[in-house]
Design an enzyme around this catalytic site. Structure first.
Site, PDB file in Angstrom:
ATOM      1  N   LYS A 271       0.837  -1.202   0.000  1.00  0.00           N
ATOM      2  CA  LYS A 271       0.000   0.000   0.000  1.00  0.00           C
ATOM      3  C   LYS A 271       0.872   1.253   0.000  1.00  0.00           C
ATOM      4  CE  LYS A 271      -3.875  -1.883   2.704  1.00  0.00           C
ATOM      5  NZ  LYS A 271      -4.924  -1.665   1.696  1.00  0.00           N
ATOM      6  N   ARG A 345     -10.420 -11.384   2.122  1.00  0.00           N
ATOM      7  CA  ARG A 345     -11.310 -12.413   1.561  1.00  0.00           C
ATOM      8  C   ARG A 345     -10.659 -13.792   1.610  1.00  0.00           C
ATOM      9  NH1 ARG A 345     -11.685  -9.178  -4.024  1.00  0.00           N
ATOM     10  NH2 ARG A 345     -11.340  -7.504  -2.518  1.00  0.00           N
TER      11      ARG A 345
HETATM   12  N1  BES Z   1      -8.045  -3.724   4.622  1.00  0.00           N
HETATM   13  C1  BES Z   1      -8.248  -3.297   3.285  1.00  0.00           C
HETATM   14  C2  BES Z   1      -9.553  -2.519   3.105  1.00  0.00           C
HETATM   15  C3  BES Z   1      -9.673  -1.205   3.816  1.00  0.00           C
HETATM   16  C4  BES Z   1      -9.451  -0.018   3.143  1.00  0.00           C
HETATM   17  C5  BES Z   1     -10.069  -1.136   5.133  1.00  0.00           C
HETATM   18  C6  BES Z   1      -9.603   1.198   3.789  1.00  0.00           C
HETATM   19  C7  BES Z   1     -10.206   0.065   5.795  1.00  0.00           C
HETATM   20  C8  BES Z   1      -9.984   1.236   5.119  1.00  0.00           C
HETATM   21  C9  BES Z   1      -8.292  -4.508   2.335  1.00  0.00           C
HETATM   22  O1  BES Z   1      -7.523  -5.587   2.723  1.00  0.00           O
HETATM   23  C10 BES Z   1      -7.774  -4.052   1.022  1.00  0.00           C
HETATM   24  O2  BES Z   1      -6.635  -3.738   0.943  1.00  0.00           O
HETATM   25  N2  BES Z   1      -8.655  -4.035   0.022  1.00  0.00           N
HETATM   26  C11 BES Z   1      -8.292  -3.632  -1.289  1.00  0.00           C
HETATM   27  C12 BES Z   1      -8.801  -4.667  -2.246  1.00  0.00           C
HETATM   28  C13 BES Z   1      -8.249  -4.543  -3.634  1.00  0.00           C
HETATM   29  C14 BES Z   1      -6.776  -4.821  -3.658  1.00  0.00           C
HETATM   30  C15 BES Z   1      -8.986  -5.515  -4.523  1.00  0.00           C
HETATM   31  C16 BES Z   1      -8.933  -2.272  -1.550  1.00  0.00           C
HETATM   32  O3  BES Z   1     -10.031  -2.024  -1.049  1.00  0.00           O
HETATM   33  O4  BES Z   1      -8.303  -1.456  -2.178  1.00  0.00           O
HETATM   34 MN    MN Z   2      -5.539  -5.450   2.006  1.00  0.00          MN
END
Ligand code: BES
Ligand code: MN
Ligand code: ZN
Length: 493
Positions: A271, A345
């Protein structure tokens, strides 16, 4: 400690009294209270507008040392949430004034369009939840919580709803525990550490606990979950907490599954730096599930309730899972890892498949900080609820409405499933479209729930708050605990 009191004001001394005042109606029947309100209304500066406050001292012949009047605004706009906010604010003022105890005058149910139980519950919740600050990392905490909060109600009400303070306190303690788990930094909640914190709390509450460690997870082939844990120096675990009702024979079984990513760096698909620290809260689903279990131990609902939390850390390293890797999930389906940041997931499908195989639940509900897309769609205060079971989805939305943990219904369109196709594996964890990410994530989960009645709640927005609100400090909100308690204690969905 939260309790009811019905002592006549002016008889004995009250150190700190909070009185809600309505802009355009009288909401107190008690003579002394009415006299206090009249005194406040006599001052030009106090109109009882929403959030307005006034502090007066030495009222009722000096028997009320401090009296805080808080405006509720016009009667038509007052609801349970207004009352939670009032009580939370009142407690904050008392804490700031370094009081040890306070009394809160509950408004008259007949004067507001609220059933008395809802009204009392709302005031009690706002007070209890407002009386919490996370001080673990402060050498000298600014405020200490109040030792005792008394709600001033007519004696008949105190008698009729005698069990209410205890129940509300049990729920709010669980909420505050969940908040603290979410706010705790990643270095102090490594997966096995968090697992131990969960199991200790649950055992203390009298619940049955089982923990699967890394060796057992390998033996039972939690392949998707282990793929997420692969990059971390800290082994994963899975905690399973059970509550058995007194009449267990024909009881329904409800399983709650909570996402427990103690820190989500994104893995190899790392990230961006900005805001990454908030990813310590990526175990808020697990915290809500365990919090709900702690409350369940006291609320004693009719159903059998089982809480399952897969706990991992998502890190990039030389042992981390690569984009493009293919893993075999607990259910046996293969998953192509299109993106290592779609890790939630992966741990959920293994935990859910395990739950279904082992417990054959009547209802399965998962809570997860699953997608940024859900936050884009619904904002930071509302969760998304996904289910093919209309009754279950509506029951969750209704429970959320009642406790102001809002869950908005979201679709699970079959034709979007093709976005999760993989050329060589059974499914991909990454959608081929950049749109509808909350939906495709939920659809991915739905491929592992078989015929089980299942609902998914994406709490990525409301699990965490940057700023304090009326009855919640900054950090973890404990979102989901009150929702689940409400869902479990209402009539069967
Ligand atoms: N933990 C994150 C989602 C999240 C984002 C929680 C902001 C709280 C605040 C999750 O694991 C994630 O990274 N999701 C990605 C999925 C994508 C890579 C398909 C996302 O939402 O960008
Ligand atoms: Mn994630
Ligand atoms: Zn995540």
């Amino acid at each position: 400690m939260l309790n009811f009191t019905s002592v006549a004001l002016g008889r004995s001394e009250v150190d700190f009294l909070a009185v809600p005042v309505c802009e355009d109606a009288e909401i107190h029947a008690d003579k002394e209270l009415a006299a206090l309100v009249a005194e406040a209304r006599g001052l030009e500066e106090f109109k009882a507008e929403a959030k307005q406050q006034l502090m007066l001292y030495n009222l009722l012949d000096g028997r009320v040392l401090r009296c805080l009047f808080l405006g509720l605004g016009p009667r038509k706009k007052i609801n349970a949430e207004t009352l939670r906010a009032f009580a939370g604010r009142a407690v904050k003022v008392a804490m700031t004034a370094k009081r040890e105890a306070m009394t809160i005058a509950a408004p008259l149910a007949q004067a507001l369009d609220l059933p008395p139980e809802r009204l009392l519950q709302a005031v009690a919740e706002g007070a209890c939840l407002g009386n919490h600050t996370f001080t673990r990392y402060k050498e000298k905490p600014k405020h200490a919580p109040l030792q005792s909060i008394s709600m001033l109600v007519p004696a008949t009400m105190a008698k009729q709803f005698a069990v209410l303070p205890g129940r509300v306190e049990a729920i709010c303690r669980a909420v505050c525990q969940a908040r603290e788990w979410v706010s705790t930094p990643g270095n102090d909640k490594l997966p096995e550490q968090l697992g131990r914190a969960f199991s200790t709390a649950a055992s203390r509450a009298g619940l049955q606990v089982r923990t699967l460690d890394q060796t057992q997870l390998k033996r039972h082939k939690f392949g998707a979950m282990l793929a997420v844990a692969a990059g971390s120096a800290h082994p994963p675990c899975l905690v399973e907490i059970s509550y058995t009702p007194a009449k267990a024979a024909d009881a329904q079984t409800i399983v709650l599954v909570g996402k427990g990513v103690t820190f989500d760096t994104g893995g190899i698909d790392i990230k961006p730096a900005t805001g990454m620290e908030a990813m310590k809260g990526d175990m808020a689903g697990a915290a809500a599930v365990v919090g709900a279990m702690l409350a369940v131990a006291k609320l004693k609902p009719k159903q059998r309730v089982i809480g399952i939390t897969p706990i991992v850390e998502n890190m990039p390293s030389g042992t981390a899972t690569r984009p493009g890797d293919i893993v075999t999930s607990y259910a046996g389906k293969t998953v192509e890892i299109g993106n290592t940041d779609a890790e939630g997931r992966l741990i959920l499908i293994d935990a859910m498949a395990y739950a279904i195989k082992k417990h054959k639940p009547d209802v399965l509900v998962d809570l997860a900080t699953l997608t940024g897309a859900c936050v884009v769609g619904l904002g930071e205060k509302i969760a998304g609820v996904f289910s093919r079971d209309d009754a279950l989805r509506q029951a969750i939305a209704a429970a959320g409405e009642a406790v102001h943990e809002r869950c908005w219904p979201m679709p699970l369109p079959d034709d979007y499933k093709e976005l999760l196709k993989s050329d060589i594996a059974d499914i991909s964890n990454m959608s081929s479209s950049r749109y509808g990410g909350a939906i495709t994530a939920a659809l991915f989960l739905s491929e592992f729930t078989n015929e089980t009645r299942w609902a998914h709640i994406d709490i990525a927005g409301p699990a965490h708050a940057k700023k304090a609100s009326d009855y919640c400090g900054p950090g973890g909100t404990g979102f989901g605990v009150r929702l689940l308690c409400e869902l479990l204690t209402r009539r069967q969905p």
